[in-house]
Design a protein around this motif. Structure first.
Motif, PDB file in Angstrom:
ATOM      1  N   ARG A   1       0.831  -1.209   0.000  1.00 45.01           N
ATOM      2  CA  ARG A   1       0.000   0.000   0.000  1.00 45.01           C
ATOM      3  C   ARG A   1       0.858   1.249   0.000  1.00 45.01           C
ATOM      4  O   ARG A   1       0.402   2.332  -0.395  1.00 45.01           O
ATOM      5  CB  ARG A   1      -0.925   0.002   1.221  1.00 45.01           C
ATOM      6  CG  ARG A   1      -1.969  -1.094   1.207  1.00 45.01           C
ATOM      7  CD  ARG A   1      -2.716  -1.173   2.520  1.00 45.01           C
ATOM      8  NE  ARG A   1      -1.824  -1.549   3.620  1.00 45.01           N
ATOM      9  CZ  ARG A   1      -2.219  -1.697   4.877  1.00 45.01           C
ATOM     10  NH1 ARG A   1      -3.500  -1.495   5.191  1.00 45.01           N
ATOM     11  NH2 ARG A   1      -1.372  -2.050   5.817  1.00 45.01           N
ATOM     12  N   GLU A   2       2.125   1.102   0.420  1.00 49.16           N
ATOM     13  CA  GLU A   2       3.046   2.239   0.447  1.00 49.16           C
ATOM     14  C   GLU A   2       3.889   2.319  -0.815  1.00 49.16           C
ATOM     15  O   GLU A   2       4.120   3.403  -1.355  1.00 49.16           O
ATOM     16  CB  GLU A   2       3.954   2.134   1.686  1.00 49.16           C
ATOM     17  CG  GLU A   2       3.205   2.095   3.004  1.00 49.16           C
ATOM     18  CD  GLU A   2       2.327   3.322   3.206  1.00 49.16           C
ATOM     19  OE1 GLU A   2       2.736   4.427   2.777  1.00 49.16           O
ATOM     20  OE2 GLU A   2       1.225   3.175   3.767  1.00 49.16           O
ATOM     21  N   ALA A   3       4.359   1.175  -1.296  1.00 47.85           N
ATOM     22  CA  ALA A   3       5.193   1.167  -2.507  1.00 47.85           C
ATOM     23  C   ALA A   3       5.285  -0.259  -3.048  1.00 47.85           C
ATOM     24  O   ALA A   3       5.173  -1.226  -2.294  1.00 47.85           O
ATOM     25  CB  ALA A   3       6.599   1.698  -2.202  1.00 47.85           C
ATOM     26  N   VAL A   4       5.507  -0.360  -4.367  1.00 48.22           N
ATOM     27  CA  VAL A   4       5.750  -1.650  -5.008  1.00 48.22           C
ATOM     28  C   VAL A   4       7.074  -1.528  -5.769  1.00 48.22           C
ATOM     29  O   VAL A   4       7.104  -1.209  -6.959  1.00 48.22           O
ATOM     30  CB  VAL A   4       4.602  -2.038  -5.962  1.00 48.22           C
ATOM     31  CG1 VAL A   4       4.922  -3.340  -6.698  1.00 48.22           C
ATOM     32  CG2 VAL A   4       3.293  -2.199  -5.182  1.00 48.22           C
ATOM     33  N   PRO A   5       8.189  -1.771  -5.082  1.00 46.50           N
ATOM     34  CA  PRO A   5       9.505  -1.605  -5.706  1.00 46.50           C
ATOM     35  C   PRO A   5       9.910  -2.842  -6.499  1.00 46.50           C
ATOM     36  O   PRO A   5      11.008  -3.394  -6.313  1.00 46.50           O
ATOM     37  CB  PRO A   5      10.416  -1.388  -4.497  1.00 46.50           C
ATOM     38  CG  PRO A   5       9.787  -2.201  -3.410  1.00 46.50           C
ATOM     39  CD  PRO A   5       8.303  -2.134  -3.651  1.00 46.50           C
ATOM     40  N   VAL A   6       9.037  -3.273  -7.389  1.00 46.90           N
ATOM     41  CA  VAL A   6       9.233  -4.530  -8.102  1.00 46.90           C
ATOM     42  C   VAL A   6       8.831  -4.330  -9.560  1.00 46.90           C
ATOM     43  O   VAL A   6       7.721  -3.863  -9.836  1.00 46.90           O
ATOM     44  CB  VAL A   6       8.366  -5.659  -7.498  1.00 46.90           C
ATOM     45  CG1 VAL A   6       8.498  -6.934  -8.310  1.00 46.90           C
ATOM     46  CG2 VAL A   6       8.719  -5.902  -6.046  1.00 46.90           C
ATOM     47  N   ARG A   7       9.699  -4.686 -10.479  1.00 42.44           N
ATOM     48  CA  ARG A   7       9.369  -4.639 -11.909  1.00 42.44           C
ATOM     49  C   ARG A   7       9.157  -6.058 -12.398  1.00 42.44           C
ATOM     50  O   ARG A   7       9.985  -6.940 -12.166  1.00 42.44           O
ATOM     51  CB  ARG A   7      10.514  -3.985 -12.696  1.00 42.44           C
ATOM     52  CG  ARG A   7      10.280  -3.936 -14.216  1.00 42.44           C
ATOM     53  CD  ARG A   7       9.188  -2.947 -14.576  1.00 42.44           C
ATOM     54  NE  ARG A   7       8.960  -2.905 -16.018  1.00 42.44           N
ATOM     55  CZ  ARG A   7       8.083  -3.648 -16.677  1.00 42.44           C
ATOM     56  NH1 ARG A   7       7.345  -4.520 -16.022  1.00 42.44           N
ATOM     57  NH2 ARG A   7       7.925  -3.526 -17.976  1.00 42.44           N
TER      58      ARG A   7
END
Length: 353
Positions: free
Chosen positions: A246-252
């Motif tokens: 909910r804060e960040a999705v640091p995934v590609r």
């Protein structure tokens, strides 16, 4: 005065025929007794103590360290609903449903039975009318804290039950998701809020060239599926990322899987979808898998869970229409909607270019 006769209790493990409306109504208002009986049987370990050979209540009582007469009453109540069966000689035997209370059953629902009857639920259910009036959860007023903060800080045993229940649910549905989902066109997949990673592990086993990422809270991924952890069979094709989606999705990734987590409040759901879209970019595939409260054989379960979500987090299970609205409002294009199994539907989407 006349009375309505109800069908006799059957002894073949099946529930009796449907009673007339007044008696069915009485049964419904005593629904808490059924939930409490299932919880008691799970906590006592009755199903684990009962093997393939039928046993008398006295023998079961000795095995689970309980009093024989109250245990017989408990088993009799459950047998009315097809959980255990009482034989003509007075012994009790397993049914397909009672076996689901065993720890070692491959389809065990023991953790689910405990989670749905945890102490906080008995505090929250009587306040359902307040939640319906306000549209808000009642847990924060009850305990002064957001639900998951309360669990982890004040009710760690209940938090553990939650984690075990979610693991059980995820393990059992992961195979269905992997069989359903064709990722032959993807080089990478990210399971967002994926718990211990059973879904991504199943997908990696199905697609040997695929790389997978698991993103969930630090305390959750610390107990990730052994296959994904260092030394595990899939570790060289897995990245485990601790974090709050909910804060960040640091995934590609080429494909993002979001399963059974878009049932929070609307703001949290919107933030998660924005984060996924921002991380993936145009052309990215996003597969959202959820229980629905329409078009499903599991309506009684799903609608009950929907009310529980209102009580604890102010969230909701979705209809096809409400899920479609949220996904399109976030900017996703829905390509297909199909059932995964009897209780899950998949919304196959992409991020427009």
């Amino acid at each position: 005065m006349t009375t309505t006769q109800t069908p006799p209790v059957r002894t073949d493990g099946e529930a009796p025929a449907s009673p007339p409306p007044p008696m069915r109504f009485r049964e419904l208002v005593f629904g808490a007794a059924v939930a409490a009986a299932l919880r008691a049987a799970a906590r006592l370990g009755v199903a684990d103590a009962l093997g393939d050979t039928p046993l008398a209540a006295e023998e079961l009582a000795a095995a689970v360290k309980a009093e024989p007469k109250p245990l017989r009453r408990l088993l009799r109540a459950l047998s009315c609903h097809g959980v255990f069966t009482e034989r003509p000689d007075g012994t009790f035997a397993h049914t397909d449903m009672s076996r689901l209370l065993r720890e070692d059953d491959p389809h065990s629902l023991r953790a689910i039975a405990l989670w749905c009857t945890e102490p906080w639920t008995w505090d929250a259910w009587p306040l359902l009318d307040e939640a319906v009036r306000s549209g808000r959860n009642v847990v924060e007023d009850l305990y002064g804290k957001e639900f998951f903060v309360y669990l982890n800080e004040d009710a760690p045993e209940s938090a553990d039950v939650f984690n075990r229940a979610m693991t059980t649910s995820s393990t059992q549905s992961a195979r269905d998701v992997a069989e359903f989902l064709d990722l032959s066109g993807s080089a990478s997949v990210a399971d967002i809020g994926g718990g211990q990673g059973h879904v991504v592990a199943s997908l990696l086993e199905k697609h040997p060239a695929l790389h997978g990422t698991l993103l969930d809270l630090p305390r959750v991924v610390a107990n990730a599926d052994p296959r994904l952890r260092p030394g595990g069979a899939l570790a060289d094709r897995t990245t485990v990322v601790p974090g709050d989606c909910r804060e960040a999705v640091p995934v590609r990734a080429d494909t993002y899987v979001i399963k059974n987590i878009l049932e929070w409040d609307d703001d949290s759901t919107a933030r998660l979808l924005r984060n996924v879209i921002g991380a993936g970019g145009p052309g990215t595939r996003v597969v959202v898998i959820e229980n629905l409260v329409d078009d499903s054989p599991s309506m009684r379960f799903s609608t009950a869970m929907d009310l529980l979500l209102l009580l604890n987090v102010g969230g909701a299970k979705h209809t096809t229409e409400s899920m479609t609205a949220r996904l399109t409002a976030a900017g996703l294009v829905i390509d297909d909607v199909r059932p995964v199994n009897a209780y899950l539907h998949a919304f196959d989407c992409h991020v427009p270019g």
